[in-house]
Design an enzyme around this catalytic site. Structure first.
Site, PDB file in Angstrom:
ATOM      1  N   HIS A 221       4.261 -39.686 -30.930  1.00 33.29           N
ATOM      2  CA  HIS A 221       3.761 -40.627 -29.920  1.00 33.29           C
ATOM      3  C   HIS A 221       4.679 -41.847 -29.806  1.00 33.29           C
ATOM      4  CE1 HIS A 221       1.329 -43.504 -27.712  1.00 33.29           C
ATOM      5  NE2 HIS A 221       1.590 -44.359 -28.693  1.00 33.29           N
TER       6      HIS A 221
ATOM      7  N   GLU B 185       0.294 -48.496 -22.855  1.00 30.77           N
ATOM      8  CA  GLU B 185      -0.219 -47.208 -23.347  1.00 30.77           C
ATOM      9  C   GLU B 185      -0.683 -46.262 -22.230  1.00 30.77           C
ATOM     10  OE1 GLU B 185       0.210 -46.014 -26.182  1.00 30.77           O
ATOM     11  OE2 GLU B 185       0.425 -47.705 -27.553  1.00 30.77           O
TER      12      GLU B 185
ATOM     13  N   SER C 195       3.034 -38.990 -23.973  1.00 30.62           N
ATOM     14  CA  SER C 195       3.056 -38.174 -25.193  1.00 30.62           C
ATOM     15  C   SER C 195       1.852 -37.247 -25.302  1.00 30.62           C
ATOM     16  CB  SER C 195       3.123 -39.085 -26.428  1.00 30.62           C
ATOM     17  OG  SER C 195       1.929 -39.852 -26.544  1.00 30.62           O
TER      18      SER C 195
HETATM   19 CO    CO Z   1       1.459 -46.381 -28.540  1.00 29.39          CO
END
Ligand code: CO
Ligand code: PHE
Length: 272
Positions: free
Chosen positions: A126, A172, A191
């Site tokens: 990630h 994010e 991710s």
């Molecule tokens: Co992150």
């Protein structure tokens, strides 16, 4: 920080940095990293923003867990950022201090094979695949530097909870409007095996125009797909709209109730 974190913090320095003991990764871990990479590589051309796609192409990072030092060198030359290896999640002050010095903390451990599809805590896949490529973009890199400084300031103003929502809904889980349609730039999306397509073409979630104060008020859920995404026009817009002094904004929003992750406001502007 949560009570039980997964990494080995026993060897961390005061700033939580550790050595990336690259030789200690097993062949099975390198193979798992490659499997994760290959799955995402099929999705990103369709769902990720151009800035991310352009950066990953220069990294040659898909065959094994990358050596942070080598990537750092390239990154430093391009935008002045570097990667610092960490055991996992780190306290706010350490995190913000790294960002404020153009250092991005990357977790050293890799998830277990049974976590292939979903993981709540950030691992090296990630952190590396999601976050590092965009640090090669000049505007994004400058924005994250400002965010780090803003984090230290938010600590003094007891406003980290509000500022963390901004990170969540941009760094994010942010979307961007592009000539080709909406694309993901958030690391949690890029991710993710499932959420990357869901956030762009799924029919369930709300996709709202970026709205700083709306975001600072909106709670988020960390263990399921997001119900609301915010769409920026460009990293320039993100930089511009987060540049004002947040002090009076924090003071005002503090007196208002937080919004639920799936809230619907009459003032919401649906982006797509
Ligand atoms: Co992150
Ligand atoms: N402008 C913000 C403040 O004064 C700092 C900040 C910049 C926060 C960029 C987030 C992103 O607090």
């Amino acid at each position: 920080m949560k009570a039980a974190l997964r990494g080995d913090y026993s060897r961390a320095a005061k700033d939580y940095s550790v050595e990336q003991d690259w030789a200690a990764y097993t062949a099975a871990e390198h193979a798992l990293f490659k499997r994760l990479f290959d799955r995402q590589a099929k999705l990103v051309p369709r769902y990720a923003c151009a800035e991310w796609i352009e950066a990953i192409a220069g990294l040659d990072a898909g065959n094994e867990i990358p050596r942070f030092a080598a990537i750092s060198k390239k990154l430093k030359a391009k935008t002045g950022w570097s990667i610092v290896a960490v055991p996992g999640l780190i306290p706010d002050d350490a995190f913000f201090t790294h960002l404020a010095n153009r250092r991005f903390p990357v977790t050293v451990w890799l998830r277990k094979p049974e976590e292939f599809d979903y993981i709540v805590e950030p691992d090296v896949f990630h952190d590396f695949f999601g976050h590092v490529p965009l640090l090669f973009d000049g505007v994004y890199a400058d924005h994250l530097h400002e965010y780090g400084k803003g984090g230290l300031k938010a600590m003094r103003l007891d406003a980290v909870k509000m500022l963390a929502r901004l990170y969540w809904y941009t760094i994010e889980f942010g979307l961007m409007r592009t000539p080709a349609g909406v694309r993901a730039y958030g690391a949690g999306l890029i991710s993710s095996g499932g959420e990357l397509a869901h956030c762009v073409v799924g029919s369930g979630p709300h996709r709202l125009d970026f709205d700083l104060e709306r975001i600072l008020r909106t709670d988020y859920q960390i263990d399921k797909y997001q119900t609301t995404y915010f769409v920026i026009e460009s990293f320039d817009q993100l930089m511009r709209e987060t540049a004002p002094d947040f002090t009076p904004i924090y003071a005002r929003l503090r007196t208002q109730p937080a919004l639920a992750p799936d809230a619907n406001l009459p003032t919401d502007r649906t982006a797509v």
